[in-house]
Design an enzyme around this catalytic site. Structure first.
Site, PDB file in Angstrom:
ATOM      1  N   SER A   7      -6.335  14.371  14.028  1.00 24.06           N
ATOM      2  CA  SER A   7      -7.056  15.687  14.465  1.00 24.06           C
ATOM      3  C   SER A   7      -7.433  15.581  15.808  1.00 24.06           C
ATOM      4  O   SER A   7      -7.544  14.701  16.598  1.00 24.06           O
ATOM      5  CB  SER A   7      -8.364  15.777  13.283  1.00 24.06           C
ATOM      6  N   GLU A   9     -10.389  16.973  18.287  1.00 23.10           N
ATOM      7  CA  GLU A   9     -11.583  18.366  18.874  1.00 23.10           C
ATOM      8  C   GLU A   9     -11.625  18.629  19.634  1.00 23.10           C
ATOM      9  O   GLU A   9     -11.741  18.174  21.006  1.00 23.10           O
ATOM     10  CB  GLU A   9     -12.794  16.643  18.451  1.00 23.10           C
ATOM     11  N   ALA A  43     -26.849  22.623  19.744  1.00 23.23           N
ATOM     12  CA  ALA A  43     -28.045  22.518  18.471  1.00 23.23           C
ATOM     13  C   ALA A  43     -28.482  23.309  19.631  1.00 23.23           C
ATOM     14  O   ALA A  43     -28.495  23.896  20.809  1.00 23.23           O
ATOM     15  CB  ALA A  43     -29.620  21.195  19.550  1.00 23.23           C
ATOM     16  N   ASP A 100     -28.487  16.672  19.161  1.00 21.40           N
ATOM     17  CA  ASP A 100     -29.625  16.508  20.036  1.00 21.40           C
ATOM     18  C   ASP A 100     -30.544  17.470  20.835  1.00 21.40           C
ATOM     19  O   ASP A 100     -29.573  18.560  21.639  1.00 21.40           O
ATOM     20  CB  ASP A 100     -28.519  15.689  21.745  1.00 21.40           C
ATOM     21  N   GLN A 167     -18.804   7.430  16.500  1.00 19.08           N
ATOM     22  CA  GLN A 167     -18.557   8.266  17.706  1.00 19.08           C
ATOM     23  C   GLN A 167     -17.252   7.005  17.855  1.00 19.08           C
ATOM     24  O   GLN A 167     -16.705   6.473  18.289  1.00 19.08           O
ATOM     25  CB  GLN A 167     -19.950   7.708  18.858  1.00 19.08           C
ATOM     26  N   PHE A 207     -20.320   9.328  29.917  1.00 15.26           N
ATOM     27  CA  PHE A 207     -20.989  10.207  28.668  1.00 15.26           C
ATOM     28  C   PHE A 207     -21.277   8.556  27.984  1.00 15.26           C
ATOM     29  O   PHE A 207     -22.142   8.938  27.000  1.00 15.26           O
ATOM     30  CB  PHE A 207     -19.238  10.582  28.170  1.00 15.26           C
ATOM     31  N   HIS A 257      -9.202  10.802  15.762  1.00 17.26           N
ATOM     32  CA  HIS A 257      -9.335  11.607  15.848  1.00 17.26           C
ATOM     33  C   HIS A 257      -9.934  11.885  17.171  1.00 17.26           C
ATOM     34  O   HIS A 257     -10.613  10.685  18.117  1.00 17.26           O
ATOM     35  CB  HIS A 257     -10.788  12.231  15.277  1.00 17.26           C
TER      36      HIS A 257
END
Ligand code: FAD
Length: 276
Positions: A7, A9, A43, A100, A167, A207, A257
């Site tokens: 998949s 994102e 968020a 977050d 993650q 990141f 992913h």
């Protein structure tokens, strides 16, 4: 064995130019025939409309699309409204997260942790949604210990999560150990590795600091050694990440992913090299 899930994102673009760029990236990525494309959710609901719009657009292109839903800074009422909206559009898969809070925000809202969101989704909508949650093979940066983090991961599964996406990480042993530890606790849902293609050394470092992913020293040193030579960084990154994916798949990972960051080329190359 269950079928593997490959998949992609995306994040919802914030500008008209970003929308166009993402459309172009998707045209290329659609040829890979991903199992689904997921779209992140800011968020406090900051991207709520953008998330849904992007999901609907992807679906309109004939590709299954999955919204994320993050709960921090939200009320039960606002989350119930998002769930109702997703349901009204016939969406049956979501990725449930805490999210977050932007720094300086005081009101954390009515949900503290993702397990509370998963429980709420189940309470509100029963088995309507397939729920994915996040997993951290190298430990979530705010966790007190890997054991507590694992116990907290288990809470999400006990609350009703069906599968998980990790993650990103560059050390496959961290993932295998995490999956083994879960198995030892009786947590046996599919845990799909999240994969971060390497496009830029400085962005990756930023990141990784923020999300607690380790860049192994040998990779960091090589990336630093390339300086501004973007072509070499990308070529090296492709080799490293393709090798990582190949090891994960060969050792039984239930899919991959890809965090595309709305870019097509690196993910496409890795995917094709793997022959997915
Ligand atoms: C696949 C994936 C997709 C993501 N998509 C998004 C997105 O769309 N939008 C976004 O804002 N962010 C997203 N994130 C980032 C994520 O929101 C952050 O990593 C966030 O810090 C944690 O979210 P979580 O759902 O894992 O939280 P949780 O599972 O709630 O865990 C957060 C921390 O709290 C601890 N904890 C959990 N439950 C408890 C409990 N009951 N008691 C005490 N401590 C507890 C955990 O050990 C951990 O340290 C994504 C991350 C991943 C891996």
């Amino acid at each position: 064995m269950t079928r593997r899930t490959y998949s992609l994102e995306f994040f919802p673009p914030r500008t008209a130019e970003g929308v166009e760029k993402l459309r172009a990236a998707r045209r290329q990525l659609a040829q890979l025939k991903p199992a689904f494309c997921s779209v992140t959710f800011g968020a406090g609901g900051s991207t709520r409309e953008g998330t849904l719009e992007t999901v609907l657009e992807i679906r309109g292109e004939g590709v299954p699309a999955t919204p994320h839903l993050s709960c921090v800074g939200s009320t039960r009422e606002s989350i119930a409204a998002v769930l109702a909206q997703y349901r009204a559009h016939g969406i049956r898969h979501l990725i449930a997260l805490r999210g977050d809070m932007p720094s300086g925000t005081v009101d954390a809202g009515e949900f503290r942790y993702a397990n509370e969101l998963v429980a709420f989704v189940r309470q509100e909508t029963g088995d309507w949604f397939h729920i994915d949650v996040a997993a951290y093979p190298e430990m979530h940066p705010q966790a007190h210990s890997p054991y507590e983090d694992l116990a907290n991961f288990r809470r999400k599964v006990e609350a009703g999560a069906n599968s998980a996406i990790t993650q990103y990480f560059f050390n496959p042993d961290a993932y295998f150990r995490f999956v083994d530890d879960c198995d030892g606790l009786g947590v046996r849902i599919p845990i799909v590795p999240g994969i971060m293609p390497i496009a830029s050394a400085s962005k990756l470092a930023r990141f990784s600091d923020a999300c607690g992913a380790e860049i192994p020293r040998w990779i960091r040193r090589r990336l630093e050694g390339y300086g501004d030579d973007t072509a070499s960084i990308r070529a090296f990154g492709l080799d490293v990440v393709t090798d990582l994916c190949a090891k994960l798949v060969a050792s039984g990972a239930p899919g991959l992913h890809f965090y595309t960051l709305n870019q097509a080329s690196l993910t496409t190359t890795i995917w094709q090299r793997l022959g997915l």
